[in-house]
Design an enzyme around this catalytic site. Sequence first.
Site, PDB file in Angstrom:
ATOM      1  N   ASP A 175      -7.656   5.054  -4.333  1.00  0.00           N
ATOM      2  CA  ASP A 175      -7.951   3.712  -3.466  1.00  0.00           C
ATOM      3  C   ASP A 175      -7.079   3.576  -2.109  1.00  0.00           C
ATOM      4  OD1 ASP A 175      -5.268   3.256  -4.275  1.00  0.00           O
ATOM      5  OD2 ASP A 175      -5.815   1.580  -5.502  1.00  0.00           O
ATOM      6  N   HIS A 222      -8.012  -2.074  -7.852  1.00  0.00           N
ATOM      7  CA  HIS A 222      -7.871  -3.263  -8.656  1.00  0.00           C
ATOM      8  C   HIS A 222      -9.281  -3.822  -8.973  1.00  0.00           C
ATOM      9  CE1 HIS A 222      -3.537  -2.582  -8.098  1.00  0.00           C
ATOM     10  NE2 HIS A 222      -3.676  -2.748  -6.616  1.00  0.00           N
ATOM     11  N   ASP A 279      -2.251   2.393 -11.844  1.00  0.00           N
ATOM     12  CA  ASP A 279      -1.461   1.543 -11.442  1.00  0.00           C
ATOM     13  C   ASP A 279      -0.520   1.033 -12.414  1.00  0.00           C
ATOM     14  OD1 ASP A 279      -1.082  -0.928  -9.124  1.00  0.00           O
ATOM     15  OD2 ASP A 279      -1.448  -2.087 -11.073  1.00  0.00           O
ATOM     16  N   GLU A 324       1.372   6.602  -2.776  1.00  0.00           N
ATOM     17  CA  GLU A 324       0.262   7.133  -2.917  1.00  0.00           C
ATOM     18  C   GLU A 324       0.102   8.707  -2.787  1.00  0.00           C
ATOM     19  OE1 GLU A 324      -2.516   5.432  -3.736  1.00  0.00           O
ATOM     20  OE2 GLU A 324      -2.337   3.351  -3.122  1.00  0.00           O
ATOM     21  N   ASP A 349      -2.699   6.756  -8.104  1.00  0.00           N
ATOM     22  CA  ASP A 349      -2.446   5.425  -7.398  1.00  0.00           C
ATOM     23  C   ASP A 349      -0.909   5.338  -7.079  1.00  0.00           C
ATOM     24  OD1 ASP A 349      -2.749   2.972  -6.354  1.00  0.00           O
ATOM     25  OD2 ASP A 349      -2.719   1.849  -8.372  1.00  0.00           O
ATOM     26  N   GLY A 350      -0.389   4.456  -6.183  1.00  0.00           N
ATOM     27  CA  GLY A 350       0.921   4.381  -5.567  1.00  0.00           C
ATOM     28  C   GLY A 350       1.077   3.070  -5.545  1.00  0.00           C
TER      29      GLY A 350
END
Length: 242
Positions: free
Chosen positions: A84, A138, A148, A54, A11-12
């Site tokens: 994501d 999320h 995250d 990301e 994740d970024g």
Amino acid sequence: MNSRDITIFTDGSSRGNPGPGGYGYIAIYPHASGVMRVEEGGGQEDHTTNNRMEMMAVIKALEGFDVYYDKAQMDEKKFTIMLDSSYVLNGATKWVYGWQKNGWKTATKQEVMNADLWQQLIGVMKGKHIEWKLLKGHSGIAGNERCDEIATGKGGELYKGPLSEYHFDPFDITATNTSSSSSSKKNKGKAYSYVSAVDGVVMVHKTWEECEKRVKGAKGARFKKALSAEDERELIATLGKA
């Protein structure tokens, strides 16, 4: 999960886009000792974008394996990357090859954004069998939520150690529990037992070795560590309904 496989969550994040940001990843992989291990990693940048972070998460997660495995070992592995970002997934599986062929220009002859990172990503993808899985961000998926936390600088101490001592089941992509600092401390206690579910059948194991033997290579297997008799009963009920 096959004992030769590697699962990576990434994740970024950025605040401002551009602005300060970071990336996070979780890699679950077979160690030379035969034990599955987990390694969390991440980093921060003062001025960046969400898309760049990301991408950086995937790059940093993959590049370590070029050192860890030789070519023969790599040929036997399958990487599953859980992310994501549709931008990274589409770029890595579709767009990047056309950009590369066109000298890093778009169809409208514009410079490709983030070309430097796309070139790095191509490099670390080379020689790896990769399956990409897009997650809803999320949404309570524990692996995505933990990445995250790392990306936003709220991850605290990063975990590196055996899968048996990790504080949630990273293969459960329907999980709603997250790894906040309080839950992380709670779940790192000494195991009372381990509870596993394979093909809808729930079993309780007194040792991680027994649990690992049952779940390793079993498609759709789920398992969690219980910290008390009450915790064990709750897990039996929860996994039995899944």
